[in-house]
Design an enzyme around this catalytic site. Structure first.
Site, PDB file in Angstrom:
ATOM      1  N   TYR A  88       0.956  -1.155  -0.064  1.00 12.16           N
ATOM      2  CA  TYR A  88       0.200   0.616   0.195  1.00 12.16           C
ATOM      3  C   TYR A  88       0.806   1.221  -0.036  1.00 12.16           C
ATOM      4  O   TYR A  88       1.219   1.632  -1.467  1.00 12.16           O
ATOM      5  CB  TYR A  88      -1.405  -0.049   0.956  1.00 12.16           C
ATOM      6  CG  TYR A  88      -1.904   1.191   1.160  1.00 12.16           C
ATOM      7  CD1 TYR A  88      -2.964   0.998   0.168  1.00 12.16           C
ATOM      8  CD2 TYR A  88      -2.001   2.003   2.351  1.00 12.16           C
ATOM      9  CE1 TYR A  88      -3.483   2.954   0.727  1.00 12.16           C
ATOM     10  CE2 TYR A  88      -2.050   3.799   2.321  1.00 12.16           C
ATOM     11  CZ  TYR A  88      -3.145   3.937   1.022  1.00 12.16           C
ATOM     12  OH  TYR A  88      -3.911   4.845   1.409  1.00 12.16           O
ATOM     13  N   ARG A 283      -6.377  16.406   0.084  1.00  9.17           N
ATOM     14  CA  ARG A 283      -6.576  15.942   0.678  1.00  9.17           C
ATOM     15  C   ARG A 283      -4.538  16.124   0.982  1.00  9.17           C
ATOM     16  O   ARG A 283      -4.205  17.383  -0.512  1.00  9.17           O
ATOM     17  CB  ARG A 283      -5.810  14.455   0.448  1.00  9.17           C
ATOM     18  CG  ARG A 283      -7.248  13.268   0.647  1.00  9.17           C
ATOM     19  CD  ARG A 283      -7.102  11.852   0.631  1.00  9.17           C
ATOM     20  NE  ARG A 283      -6.312  12.010  -1.240  1.00  9.17           N
ATOM     21  CZ  ARG A 283      -5.314  11.767  -1.922  1.00  9.17           C
ATOM     22  NH1 ARG A 283      -4.460  11.358  -0.832  1.00  9.17           N
ATOM     23  NH2 ARG A 283      -5.250  11.721  -3.101  1.00  9.17           N
ATOM     24  N   LEU A 386     -13.465  15.813  -6.672  1.00  8.82           N
ATOM     25  CA  LEU A 386     -15.112  15.560  -6.172  1.00  8.82           C
ATOM     26  C   LEU A 386     -15.231  16.707  -5.773  1.00  8.82           C
ATOM     27  O   LEU A 386     -16.616  17.191  -5.528  1.00  8.82           O
ATOM     28  CB  LEU A 386     -15.800  14.102  -5.694  1.00  8.82           C
ATOM     29  CG  LEU A 386     -14.833  13.059  -6.115  1.00  8.82           C
ATOM     30  CD1 LEU A 386     -15.618  11.654  -5.188  1.00  8.82           C
ATOM     31  CD2 LEU A 386     -15.821  12.599  -7.754  1.00  8.82           C
ATOM     32  N   ASP A 508      -9.267 -19.771 -46.546  1.00  9.41           N
ATOM     33  CA  ASP A 508      -8.937 -18.697 -46.864  1.00  9.41           C
ATOM     34  C   ASP A 508      -6.780 -18.787 -46.686  1.00  9.41           C
ATOM     35  O   ASP A 508      -7.042 -19.901 -45.778  1.00  9.41           O
ATOM     36  CB  ASP A 508      -9.482 -17.361 -45.467  1.00  9.41           C
ATOM     37  CG  ASP A 508      -8.635 -15.742 -45.710  1.00  9.41           C
ATOM     38  OD1 ASP A 508      -8.316 -15.932 -46.721  1.00  9.41           O
ATOM     39  OD2 ASP A 508      -8.615 -15.677 -44.240  1.00  9.41           O
ATOM     40  N   ASP A 510      -4.309 -16.517 -45.167  1.00 11.46           N
ATOM     41  CA  ASP A 510      -3.317 -15.674 -43.878  1.00 11.46           C
ATOM     42  C   ASP A 510      -5.168 -15.538 -43.105  1.00 11.46           C
ATOM     43  O   ASP A 510      -5.613 -14.560 -42.995  1.00 11.46           O
ATOM     44  CB  ASP A 510      -2.972 -13.762 -44.921  1.00 11.46           C
ATOM     45  CG  ASP A 510      -1.964 -14.608 -45.339  1.00 11.46           C
ATOM     46  OD1 ASP A 510      -0.632 -14.887 -45.265  1.00 11.46           O
ATOM     47  OD2 ASP A 510      -2.133 -14.477 -46.823  1.00 11.46           O
ATOM     48  N   ASP A 689     -11.000 -15.203 -41.872  1.00 13.89           N
ATOM     49  CA  ASP A 689     -11.116 -14.628 -40.911  1.00 13.89           C
ATOM     50  C   ASP A 689     -10.968 -12.876 -41.487  1.00 13.89           C
ATOM     51  O   ASP A 689     -11.580 -12.785 -39.384  1.00 13.89           O
ATOM     52  CB  ASP A 689      -9.596 -14.707 -40.510  1.00 13.89           C
ATOM     53  CG  ASP A 689      -8.078 -14.043 -41.287  1.00 13.89           C
ATOM     54  OD1 ASP A 689      -8.607 -14.255 -42.380  1.00 13.89           O
ATOM     55  OD2 ASP A 689      -7.935 -13.435 -40.990  1.00 13.89           O
TER      56      ASP A 689
END
Ligand code: ADQ
Length: 735
Positions: A88, A283, A386, A508, A510, A689
């Site tokens: 922390y 703070r 805030l 397909d 690639d 793809d």
């Protein structure tokens, strides 16, 4: 009802322990309020650290704490003193916090703190694992738990995870400094939805993902190999009514019931009615810009002498992270400047700065917001802020002026405030003067707009918006899962194919039969692929058709000696087994010169990109370029080509990190249709793809088995994850 888990470093409770008594009171912070509204629709539990270090409790006390917490639907993650220090105070507050707030000079790079951070995130994951019964959604909060989403996802892949970062996400150039940057990003990408306060933080995050991990990003979705992660911004609101109503109630109180703060302000105002109170609340944190605020105030007193004795700065600093060195240093610096300014500008009865170093009860806070005419909020960096919103919400008659730093996330939504650069003393001083002189009507006009917005987008709405998006992500995952080729569906497909008499396989190349390489020339077929295709083709019931955007010379080199049918350049050329290449329909290539010069211009300006020339098309490749530059240039190029291509009867195909220009109307679907005309088959299988394969899926008969590789949206009936799944499936079709 499904259960929902909220996870944050600290639980939203205050715990007081005396000899034999444990008192747990719910805290009233914004996040807790937002979550209360959410818990009306879900049965929720909150998991986090109670703030009490585990070794300071006897087992008897721990039991009492746990049971008191259970009454509040809270579950404690026990942390030891050492964990608190390393995870922390250490990694969270000495590495992530300064770096993400652009204070790179304060960042510590300590391996033991990083190890503790990982271990504590794991500890959270363990506690979550013990409480997973009936849980389908988890919302993880903030920078202390950046690794947790991935840890949960690995153990519970089916649970939907949201993550919200309350602080800024820095630009890539700052984030890349971190030695553990990839682990952090991967940790966050364990979430299904990632939320930030502003679009800028979202953008910075996306840029780091693209540059560090190379994942593809479409607007606000990141395609991981197996999942899609949604990223969005949700500016956090406040409990507007709580502040507004408390301010109204406070004004109506009798003298006896008023808070000490309010009485003091009113008494002073009676003595000095010309006084303007300037409020500063934060703070005590270097990111909040207290030093530059004080210096700007000092500058104001010096440069605008006519206002000395007419302004009072109420400076309220809440003690924070007092164990961290930079915070102690900052406290001494603040004390010193306050002393200096008060020494220089005080008169017999009046001090320009009232300085309080403490936390205040809610009522006193509201009284300060309500009573002070001006709020001076000048963070150097702040995720949201805030306090700015609470100040505006508490202005019951609409009067009051907010001076707000452009570096606070809140400034993005509060442009009606006086927005300043926190490093520009002269600008702040001028804003203070403007605020003092601002007519009431203008104050009301600005605040009415702000109040309307804050009331509507309050913390409840914020939490609900986030959860609604999480729900949508869950639904789109379900849609994806619904198309995913399951083992059972696969078994029945194989049975179906194997019992038929004739089959055509449109494959397909690639991204379907082989993975992507930076240089397209390097994506050669490997021996295993040749063997697989040979085996599939060996059965006289099967017809193998490789259908690709590749040029014919490359395919001739790779597959010319093989007995498969080849369709290349998106359907320009076909080569049947043992025959020569034929054009499917006559085409013209005289347009190439006029397009080539545009593409060359883009190659010059986009390092790493190059032009590939096919017989009837030109392709600009940018896979090896800087990912962000590549995407931007692709947009520019498309824009530039749009008018040219219509005149020349061409079209632009956008593939995977390529832009291809070719004759209009030529596509894989049209070519496949022609071939099927000549070779009708009982069963048709198409696998691809890219979005160019969508033409193929669309044009072949409805009865065909269409399979998409990857996560993108598709009209195909089934999805498989990757090349290796395609190959396994084809192996089973060799029947
Ligand atoms: P913080 O850095 O703590 O939050 P902020 O958003 O301003 O900053 O919230 C502070 C809260 O503390 C406010 O709700 C305020 O009422 C309260 N407070 C301030 N001073 C007080 C005092 N003296 N006594 C009592 N209460 C006081 C982090 C990020 C922010 C982000 C929030 C929410 O750093 O950028 O806005 O999370 O996401």
């Amino acid at each position: 009802m499904k259960r929902f888990l909220i996870i944050s470093n600290r639980l939203p409770v205050q715990i007081a322990i005396s000899d034999d008594n444990i008192d747990v009171t719910p805290s009233v912070g914004g996040l807790a309020t937002g979550m209360q509204s959410v818990s009306k629709s879900f049965k929720s539990s909150w998991i986090g650290w109670s703030g009490v270090e585990a070794q300071n409790l006897s087992s008897e006390q721990q039991k009492k704490v746990d049971s008191a917490l259970a009454n509040e639907n809270c579950i404690d993650v026990n942390l030891t003193e050492e964990e608190v220090e390393l995870y922390y105070e250490g990694f969270s507050n000495k590495t992530i916090w300064p770096l993400f707030h652009y204070f790179s000079q304060f960042v510590e790079y300590e391996e033991d703190q990083w190890q503790a951070y990982k271990a504590v995130n794991q500890k959270f994951a363990d506690v979550i694992a013990e409480n997973m019964e009936g849980v389908d959604k988890i919302w993880v909060h903030d920078y202390h738990l950046l690794l947790l989403p991935q840890m949960i996802k690995e153990r519970f892949p089916e649970v939907t995870i949201g993550f919200f970062l309350h602080i800024p996400f820095p630009s890539y150039e700052v984030f890349r400094i971190l030695p553990w940057r990839n682990e952090i990003i991967n940790g966050m990408l364990g979430a299904d939805l990632l939320g930030f306060h502003t679009f800028d933080y979202e953008r910075h995050f996306m840029s780091s993902v693209r540059r560090l991990l190379g994942y593809d990003i479409q607007i606000n979705e990141i395609s991981l190999p197996r999942r899609i992660v949604k990223v969005d911004n949700f500016p956090m609101g406040i409990d507007y009514d709580k502040f507004h109503d408390a301010a109204i109630a406070s004004q109506k109180k009798s003298v006896r019931d008023k808070s000490e703060v309010r009485k003091e302000l009113e008494r002073y105002y009676l003595l000095y009615p010309e006084t303007k109170f300037i409020l500063s609340i934060d703070r005590l944190d270097y990111s909040k810009g207290l030093i530059n605020r004080l210096e700007a105030f000092e500058y104001f007193l010096q440069e605008y002498p006519e206002y000395r004795n007419k302004v009072t700065l109420v400076l309220l600093a809440v003690p924070s992270r007092v164990g961290v060195e930079q915070y102690q240093q900052m406290k001494s610096e603040v004390d010193e400047i306050v002393g200096r300014v008060n020494g220089k500008y005080s008169s017999i009865n009046r001090m320009p700065i009232w300085y309080f170093y403490r936390s205040l009860p809610f009522q006193n806070l509201v009284d300060l917001y309500n009573y002070c005419e001006i709020a001076l909020i000048t963070p150097i960096r702040d995720g949201m802020n805030l306090v700015a919103k609470e100040f505006i919400a508490s202005k019951t008659d609409g009067r009051g002026v907010l001076i707000l730093s452009e570096m606070a996330g809140a400034s993005k939504e509060m442009s009606e405030a006086l927005i300043i650069n926190p490093n520009d003393k002269a600008q702040i001083a001028a804003a203070i003067q403007t605020a003092i002189e601002m007519p009431d009507e203008e104050q009301i006009e600005r605040n009415t707009i702000l109040q309307k917005r804050l009331k509507r987008y309050n913390v409840e709405k914020w939490a609900n918006d986030f959860l609604n998006s999480l729900e949508k992500v869950k639904m789109s995952e379900e849609i994806y899962l619904a198309k995913k080729l399951t083992k059972i569906a696969q078994k029945s497909l194989v049975k179906d194919i194997c019992s038929s008499d004739s089959r055509v396989f449109f494959l397909d190349y690639d991204g379907t039969l082989t993975g992507f390489k930076n240089n397209p020339g390097h994506a050669k077929p490997d021996e295993a692929l040749y063997d697989l295709l040979d085996e599939l083709d060996a059965n006289p019931k099967n017809k193998v058709v490789l259908i690709s955007g590749r040029d014919k010379d490359t395919f001739e080199k790779w597959f010319g000696h093989k007995p498969y049918t080849l369709i290349v350049e998106h359907g320009v050329w076909v080569r049947s087994p043992e025959k020569t290449w034929q054009m499917i329909e006559p085409l013209d290539d005289s347009w190439k010169e006029s397009i080539r010069s545009s593409l060359e211009f883009y190659v010059d300006r986009t390092p790493g990109s190059f032009i590939e020339e096919k017989n009837y098309s030109l392709v600009w490749h940018y896979r090896k370029s800087d990912p962000e530059l590549g995407v931007n240039r692709a947009i520019e190029l498309k824009d530039e080509l749009t008018s040219l291509v219509t005149n020349l009867n061409l079209e632009i195909l956008e593939g995977n990190k390529v832009i291809e220009i070719k004759n209009r109307g030529i596509n894989k679907g049209r070519a496949a249709q022609k071939l099927l005309h000549e070779f009708p088959a009982d069963k048709i299988v198409a696998i691809g793809d890219d979005w160019t394969d969508e033409f193929l899926f669309a044009e072949i008969p409805d009865s065909a088995i269409t399979i998409k590789v990857g996560l993108a949206k598709t009209i195909a009936k089934y999805k498989v994850e990757n090349v290796s799944e395609v190959r396994q499936l084809l192996k089973e079709f060799c029947c």
